[in-house]
Write a protein that holds these residues in place. Structure first.
Motif, mmCIF file in Angstrom:
data_model
loop_
_atom_site.group_PDB
_atom_site.id
_atom_site.type_symbol
_atom_site.label_atom_id
_atom_site.label_comp_id
_atom_site.label_asym_id
_atom_site.label_seq_id
_atom_site.Cartn_x
_atom_site.Cartn_y
_atom_site.Cartn_z
ATOM 1 N N THR A 66 2.646 11.593 2.473
ATOM 2 C CA THR A 66 1.374 12.148 2.023
ATOM 3 C C THR A 66 0.425 10.991 1.708
ATOM 4 O O THR A 66 0.836 9.829 1.657
ATOM 5 N N ALA A 67 -0.849 11.309 1.492
ATOM 6 C CA ALA A 67 -1.822 10.278 1.137
ATOM 7 C C ALA A 67 -1.441 9.614 -0.183
ATOM 8 O O ALA A 67 -1.604 8.403 -0.354
ATOM 9 N N GLU A 68 -0.911 10.398 -1.114
ATOM 10 C CA GLU A 68 -0.505 9.848 -2.406
ATOM 11 C C GLU A 68 0.665 8.887 -2.248
ATOM 12 O O GLU A 68 0.709 7.825 -2.876
ATOM 13 N N ARG A 69 1.616 9.258 -1.411
ATOM 14 C CA ARG A 69 2.779 8.392 -1.173
ATOM 15 C C ARG A 69 2.354 7.097 -0.483
ATOM 16 O O ARG A 69 2.878 6.020 -0.782
ATOM 17 N N LEU A 70 1.390 7.197 0.429
ATOM 18 C CA LEU A 70 0.886 6.009 1.111
ATOM 19 C C LEU A 70 0.221 5.062 0.116
ATOM 20 O O LEU A 70 0.387 3.836 0.198
ATOM 21 N N ALA A 71 -0.532 5.609 -0.830
ATOM 22 C CA ALA A 71 -1.171 4.778 -1.849
ATOM 23 C C ALA A 71 -0.125 4.079 -2.705
ATOM 24 O O ALA A 71 -0.268 2.901 -3.055
ATOM 25 N N GLU A 72 0.957 4.788 -3.047
ATOM 26 C CA GLU A 72 2.042 4.174 -3.812
ATOM 27 C C GLU A 72 2.699 3.052 -3.016
ATOM 28 O O GLU A 72 3.031 1.992 -3.562
ATOM 29 N N LEU A 73 2.878 3.286 -1.723
ATOM 30 C CA LEU A 73 3.495 2.274 -0.861
ATOM 31 C C LEU A 73 2.661 0.999 -0.836
ATOM 32 O O LEU A 73 3.203 -0.109 -0.917
ATOM 33 N N ARG A 74 1.360 1.135 -0.732
ATOM 34 C CA ARG A 74 0.500 -0.050 -0.738
ATOM 35 C C ARG A 74 0.678 -0.846 -2.016
ATOM 36 O O ARG A 74 0.718 -2.083 -2.003
ATOM 37 N N GLY A 75 0.775 -0.146 -3.137
ATOM 38 C CA GLY A 75 0.961 -0.831 -4.414
ATOM 39 C C GLY A 75 2.280 -1.572 -4.478
ATOM 40 O O GLY A 75 2.354 -2.703 -4.962
ATOM 41 N N VAL A 76 3.347 -0.953 -3.945
ATOM 42 C CA VAL A 76 4.666 -1.588 -3.949
ATOM 43 C C VAL A 76 4.665 -2.831 -3.068
ATOM 44 O O VAL A 76 5.162 -3.893 -3.446
ATOM 45 N N LEU A 77 4.080 -2.718 -1.882
ATOM 46 C CA LEU A 77 4.039 -3.853 -0.963
ATOM 47 C C LEU A 77 3.235 -5.006 -1.545
ATOM 48 O O LEU A 77 3.599 -6.175 -1.398
ATOM 49 N N ALA A 78 2.134 -4.686 -2.201
ATOM 50 C CA ALA A 78 1.306 -5.731 -2.805
ATOM 51 C C ALA A 78 2.049 -6.438 -3.921
ATOM 52 O O ALA A 78 1.913 -7.654 -4.116
ATOM 53 N N ASN A 137 4.798 -11.808 -1.055
ATOM 54 C CA ASN A 137 4.047 -13.001 -1.460
ATOM 55 C C ASN A 137 2.912 -13.306 -0.492
ATOM 56 O O ASN A 137 2.245 -14.319 -0.621
ATOM 57 N N GLU A 138 2.707 -12.457 0.519
ATOM 58 C CA GLU A 138 1.584 -12.572 1.436
ATOM 59 C C GLU A 138 0.824 -11.247 1.426
ATOM 60 O O GLU A 138 1.424 -10.192 1.234
ATOM 61 N N PRO A 139 -0.508 -11.292 1.629
ATOM 62 C CA PRO A 139 -1.287 -10.041 1.635
ATOM 63 C C PRO A 139 -0.796 -9.057 2.688
ATOM 64 O O PRO A 139 -0.516 -9.437 3.825
ATOM 65 N N ILE A 140 -0.667 -7.797 2.311
ATOM 66 C CA ILE A 140 -0.240 -6.739 3.221
ATOM 67 C C ILE A 140 -1.257 -5.604 3.164
ATOM 68 O O ILE A 140 -1.603 -5.118 2.096
ATOM 69 N N ALA A 141 -1.745 -5.202 4.333
ATOM 70 C CA ALA A 141 -2.718 -4.118 4.432
ATOM 71 C C ALA A 141 -2.107 -2.952 5.189
ATOM 72 O O ALA A 141 -1.086 -3.104 5.881
ATOM 73 N N THR A 142 -2.716 -1.777 5.068
ATOM 74 C CA THR A 142 -2.311 -0.636 5.887
ATOM 75 C C THR A 142 -3.469 -0.269 6.801
ATOM 76 O O THR A 142 -4.638 -0.446 6.451
ATOM 77 N N LEU A 143 -3.141 0.257 7.967
ATOM 78 C CA LEU A 143 -4.154 0.638 8.950
ATOM 79 C C LEU A 143 -3.850 2.043 9.440
ATOM 80 O O LEU A 143 -2.777 2.299 9.996
ATOM 81 N N GLU A 144 -4.786 2.959 9.244
ATOM 82 C CA GLU A 144 -4.648 4.343 9.699
ATOM 83 C C GLU A 144 -5.624 4.569 10.847
ATOM 84 O O GLU A 144 -6.635 3.878 10.950
ATOM 85 N N VAL A 145 -5.344 5.571 11.680
ATOM 86 C CA VAL A 145 -6.302 5.945 12.719
ATOM 87 C C VAL A 145 -6.513 7.458 12.686
ATOM 88 O O VAL A 145 -5.555 8.222 12.679
ATOM 89 N N HIS A 146 -7.781 7.837 12.606
ATOM 90 C CA HIS A 146 -8.188 9.232 12.521
ATOM 91 C C HIS A 146 -9.078 9.585 13.708
ATOM 92 O O HIS A 146 -9.604 8.689 14.379
ATOM 93 N N PRO A 147 -9.280 10.867 13.975
ATOM 94 C CA PRO A 147 -10.219 11.254 15.033
ATOM 95 C C PRO A 147 -11.622 10.749 14.709
ATOM 96 O O PRO A 147 -12.029 10.700 13.552
ATOM 97 N N LEU A 148 -12.360 10.368 15.728
ATOM 98 C CA LEU A 148 -13.715 9.878 15.541
ATOM 99 C C LEU A 148 -14.639 11.053 15.240
ATOM 100 O O LEU A 148 -14.685 12.015 16.013
ATOM 101 N N LYS A 207 -0.348 14.212 7.577
ATOM 102 C CA LYS A 207 0.928 13.515 7.497
ATOM 103 C C LYS A 207 0.731 12.108 8.048
ATOM 104 O O LYS A 207 0.346 11.946 9.200
ATOM 105 N N PHE A 208 1.006 11.124 7.234
ATOM 106 C CA PHE A 208 0.859 9.730 7.642
ATOM 107 C C PHE A 208 2.221 9.229 8.134
ATOM 108 O O PHE A 208 3.176 9.153 7.360
#
Length: 436
Positions: A32-44, A48-59, A150-151
């Motif tokens: 879910t979007a909430e779980r993805l936000a939690e994942l970003r926090g855990v990875l950060a 010890n190196e910056p980690i980003a997430t990249l999503e793709v949505h319909p234009l 669903k991400f």
């Protein structure tokens, strides 16, 4: 606005800027979007190196591309993005649908990394005519991303290519999960263009405000200041285009002259801030202040226009232009040492942010203190006041109290979102970076 009901599955890449080791926290299951936000926090927190997430949505069908910076299909950012998607499609049915088509990509950089860009560099921009609504293709009318999608993590993909034409790290990171991809050039260029677009949007906003004020003031000196600053845009735009296409900056661009004009304007802003602080320091604590006393140091503060408000907008314009120049210098440093792309970028960008942050924070403090002042009744030998005098006092009180609206001092750094519209021909438009 994105309607997630039209596409329930959203591919998500986790992009590292170096070879990192983190526990297997991503997995292969939809999130879910909430779980993805939690994942970003855990990875950060763990990497010890910056980690980003990249999503793709319909234009979206309706998209105001004029707010962004366009880059053609052969630009480093567009090429890195295309290579990431193409290589991912070989092993992921989720990513395959986006390989050759158009889409709206959304890169989210964690707050831990965003703080390195300088406090205050990315702040919400209210949409015209809609209080509280944040500009951005992915937000709904309430300013929030709806979360019915669903991400799905995309793994075993490598982003090739590098800024400056040199070979940068690319591949799957040595992590507990194969979904972590090393893509420093892609992350670097997305941040650089997104932050540059954000600063240019603030420049445009400041120019509009200054123009409106100067039409009322007819102040030639202030008009000259505005023209000198706005004249820097051409050199900055050309330098931006050259650097983002892996070119080298030359003296013929006039960027040195532009930087001198911007630094001169920042010097004026520093001088004015010192005068404002001194004037506020001379006011008696806890006592009402007469309008006449206040306007001696803050001319026009009680009016809709006024010299004081023009000085505020000129300072905002100088800061916005300086931020764009800072990004250019940071990209240039990163390109000079492609083996250390992201580290060079963040260090170069952070060095010059401190002065800008102190200036903005100082101006914000002045506005907050002014907005808290109590205005005194004007001295008069007459026992009663005219209706005009009462109306002026009420209007002045309201306008001065409004100075503190929307002012943020030492704002909390949030995750930063950079949205990229990709067309079928591979060209992209990068929109201003926003708080995620």
């Amino acid at each position: 606005m994105i309607d997630y009901r039209k596409k329930a599955t959203v591919p998500v890449w986790t992009l590292a800027t170096g070879d990192v080791r983190v526990p297997a926290v991503t997995g292969d299951e939809p999130m879910t979007a909430e779980r993805l936000a939690e994942l970003r926090g855990v990875l950060a927190a763990l990497a010890n190196e910056p980690i980003a997430t990249l999503e793709v949505h319909p234009l979206p069908g309706k998209l105001d591309r004029s707010r962004g910076i366009p880059l053609d299909a052969v630009s480093p950012l567009a090429q890195n993005l295309s290579q990431l998607v193409t290589q991912s499609a070989r092993s992921s049915s989720t990513a395959a649908a986006t390989a050759a088509g158009e889409g709206l990509f959304r890169m989210v950089v964690p707050a831990k990394v965003a703080a390195q860009f300088g406090q205050g560099i990315v702040r919400p921009m209210a949409a015209k005519g809609a209080a509280g609504v944040i500009r951005g293709p992915l937000v709904d009318s309430s300013g929030k991303i709806v979360g019915a999608a669903k991400f799905v993590p995309v793994g075993k993909a490598a982003a090739a290519g590098a800024v400056g034409g040199a070979g940068a790290t690319a591949g799957v990171a040595a992590a507990g999960s194969a979904a972590l991809t090393v893509a420093a050039p892609l992350v670097l260029m997305a941040i650089a263009v997104g932050v540059s677009a954000n600063a240019d949007a603030k420049r445009q906003e400041a120019i509009v405000h200054i123009t409106e004020l100067l039409e009322q003031l007819h102040e030639q000196k202030l008009e000259d200041e505005r023209s000198e600053l706005d004249g820097c845009r051409d050199a900055i735009d050309k330098a931006t285009a050259i650097l983002l296409d892996q070119g080298k900056l030359g003296v013929s661009l006039g960027l040195d002259s532009a930087v001198h004009a911007i630094n001169t304007a920042l010097g004026r802003a520093d001088h004015r801030l010192a005068r404002w602080r001194s004037a506020l320091g001379k006011l008696p604590d806890g006592e009402p202040v007469e309008i006449g006393t206040l306007t001696e140091s803050f001319p026009g503060v009680d009016d809709h226009g006024g010299t004081f408000r023009a000085h505020l907008e000129l300072a905002a314009l100088a800061v916005a232009l300086k931020r764009r120049v800072n990004v250019l210098q940071a990209v240039e440093h990163a390109q000079s040492e492609p083996d250390n792309l992201f580290g060079n970028f963040t260090r170069a960008l952070k060095r010059d942010q401190q002065r800008l942050g102190e200036l903005e924070s100082g101006i914000a403090g002045v506005l907050v203190r002014l907005s808290a002042l109590e205005l005194a009744r004007p001295n008069s030998l007459r026992p009663v006041f005219t209706t005009g005098e009462v109306d002026r006092l009420l209007r002045a009180t309201h306008r001065i109290h409004q100075l503190g609206d929307g002012v943020t001092i030492n704002s909390h750094t949030t995750d930063v979102a950079i949205e990229i519209a990709r067309d079928k021909d591979g060209s992209v438009v990068v929109f201003p970076a926003l708080p995620a």
